[in-house]
Design an enzyme around this catalytic site. Structure first.
Site, PDB file in Angstrom:
ATOM      1  N   SER A   1       6.257   1.627   0.231  1.00  0.00           N
ATOM      2  CA  SER A   1       6.196   2.888   0.992  1.00  0.00           C
ATOM      3  C   SER A   1       5.412   2.604   2.270  1.00  0.00           C
ATOM      4  CB  SER A   1       5.434   3.937   0.164  1.00  0.00           C
ATOM      5  OG  SER A   1       5.078   5.050   0.958  1.00  0.00           O
TER       6      SER A   1
ATOM      7  N   TYR B   1      -1.215   6.630  -5.245  1.00  0.00           N
ATOM      8  CA  TYR B   1       0.072   6.217  -4.680  1.00  0.00           C
ATOM      9  C   TYR B   1      -0.113   5.037  -3.720  1.00  0.00           C
ATOM     10  CZ  TYR B   1       4.751   6.865  -2.636  1.00  0.00           C
ATOM     11  OH  TYR B   1       6.038   6.676  -2.209  1.00  0.00           O
TER      12      TYR B   1
END
Ligand code: NAD
Length: 263
Positions: A145, A158
């Site tokens: 990401s 995350y």
């Protein structure tokens, strides 16, 4: 781009979002697919959509939680039994967790994010790589990401796991490159999938659309990405045309990860 006819690709998190979009792109290029997801209903719907659009493509579905090592071994074993080979692996399943400042982050959610985003990706490579070694090579695309390249406010779990994905990608590339295995990662920015729609609900529960518009205005391309755009990049990285690229984390984010200040 070179054809995927006769090739087998495993896709995790294939029930919706980036997994489903990539499955559609690959099926359109002739790949046989193993679709993995823990949402059985979404998985069945995905299979129906793909086989209707591409009747010549074979699709195996396996319900599995990628955080469960035995379930991962099972989806790999079933793929080998069904197709006899694994040419590509889109190691995509992941969750965002909850948004909260670092010191307030719920520990149980933190551990769940690690189990799925870090261990799930690791288990996948652990069981797919030996199959690819026997065949003489293969291609893996892990999903990191923009949060695997830089920090994202309120998303410590995350960000930690996506940096880990980028690190594991480098290690897989340097340890198994000699076996003909290409491992790379992608780093999507905000791509309009159910996961991102949920994030905008958390940012502004009263008006998620306003949060989305505001976010898009900060992107140098002034829009969110579309799942098919990611699917096309993944297809390239899984194809024979992608040569001499190993261990990279490639951003697909409209330029966002290069931004400091306003554009
Ligand atoms: P999504 O929530 O829209 O879809 C994810 C799919 O994965 C769902 O079908 C879900 O059921 C499945 N899944 C989740 N956890 C699973 C598990 N433990 N086992 C099996 N299946 C599981 O998400 P998305 O936006 O398509 O994201 C896919 C990947 O891309 C994730 O790793 C995410 O972190 C990453 N990513 C997405 C974006 C984005 O903008 N959409 C940005 C950066 C990274």
């Amino acid at each position: 781009m070179s054809s995927f006819n006769g090739k087998t690709i495993i896709i995790t998190g294939a029930g919706m979002g980036l997994g489903l979009a990539t499955a559609k792109v690959l099926a359109g290029k002739g790949a046989n697919l193993t679709l993995v997801d823990y949402n059985e209903e979404a998985l069945n719907k995905a299979k129906a959509e793909i086989t209707t659009a591409q009747p010549n493509v074979k699709v195996l579905t396996v319900v599995a939680n990628v955080a469960d090592e035995q379930a991962v071994k099972n989806y790999v074993d079933k793929t080998v039994t069904e197709f006899g080979r694994i040419d590509g692996f889109y190691n995509n399943a992941g969750i965002e967790g909850k948004q909260a400042p670092l010191i307030e982050y719920d520990i149980e959610v933190f551990k769940k994010v690690i189990d799925i985003n870090l261990l799930g990706v690791y288990y996948g490579m652990r069981y797919v790589i030996p199959v690819m070694q026997k065949k003489g090579g293969g291609r893996i695309v892990n999903v990191a990401s923009v949060g695997g390249i830089r920090g994202v406010v309120n998303q410590t779990a995350y960000v930690a796991t996506k940096h880990a994905v980028s690190g594991m990608t480098k290690n897989a590339a340097i340890e198994y490159g000699k076996d003909g295995i290409y491992t790379n990662a992608i780093a999507p920015g905000a791509i309009l999938t159910p996961m991102v729609a949920e994030a905008f609900k958390q940012v502004n529960p009263a008006d998620p659309k306003a949060a989305e518009t505001e976010y898009a205005q900060r992107n140098p391309t002034r829009r969110l990405g579309q799942p098919e755009e990611v699917g096309k990049l993944v297809a390239f990285l899984l194809s024979d045309d992608c040569a001499y690229v190993k261990g990279q984390t490639i951003a697909i984010d409209g330029g966002e990860s290069n931004l400091y200040g306003n554009s």
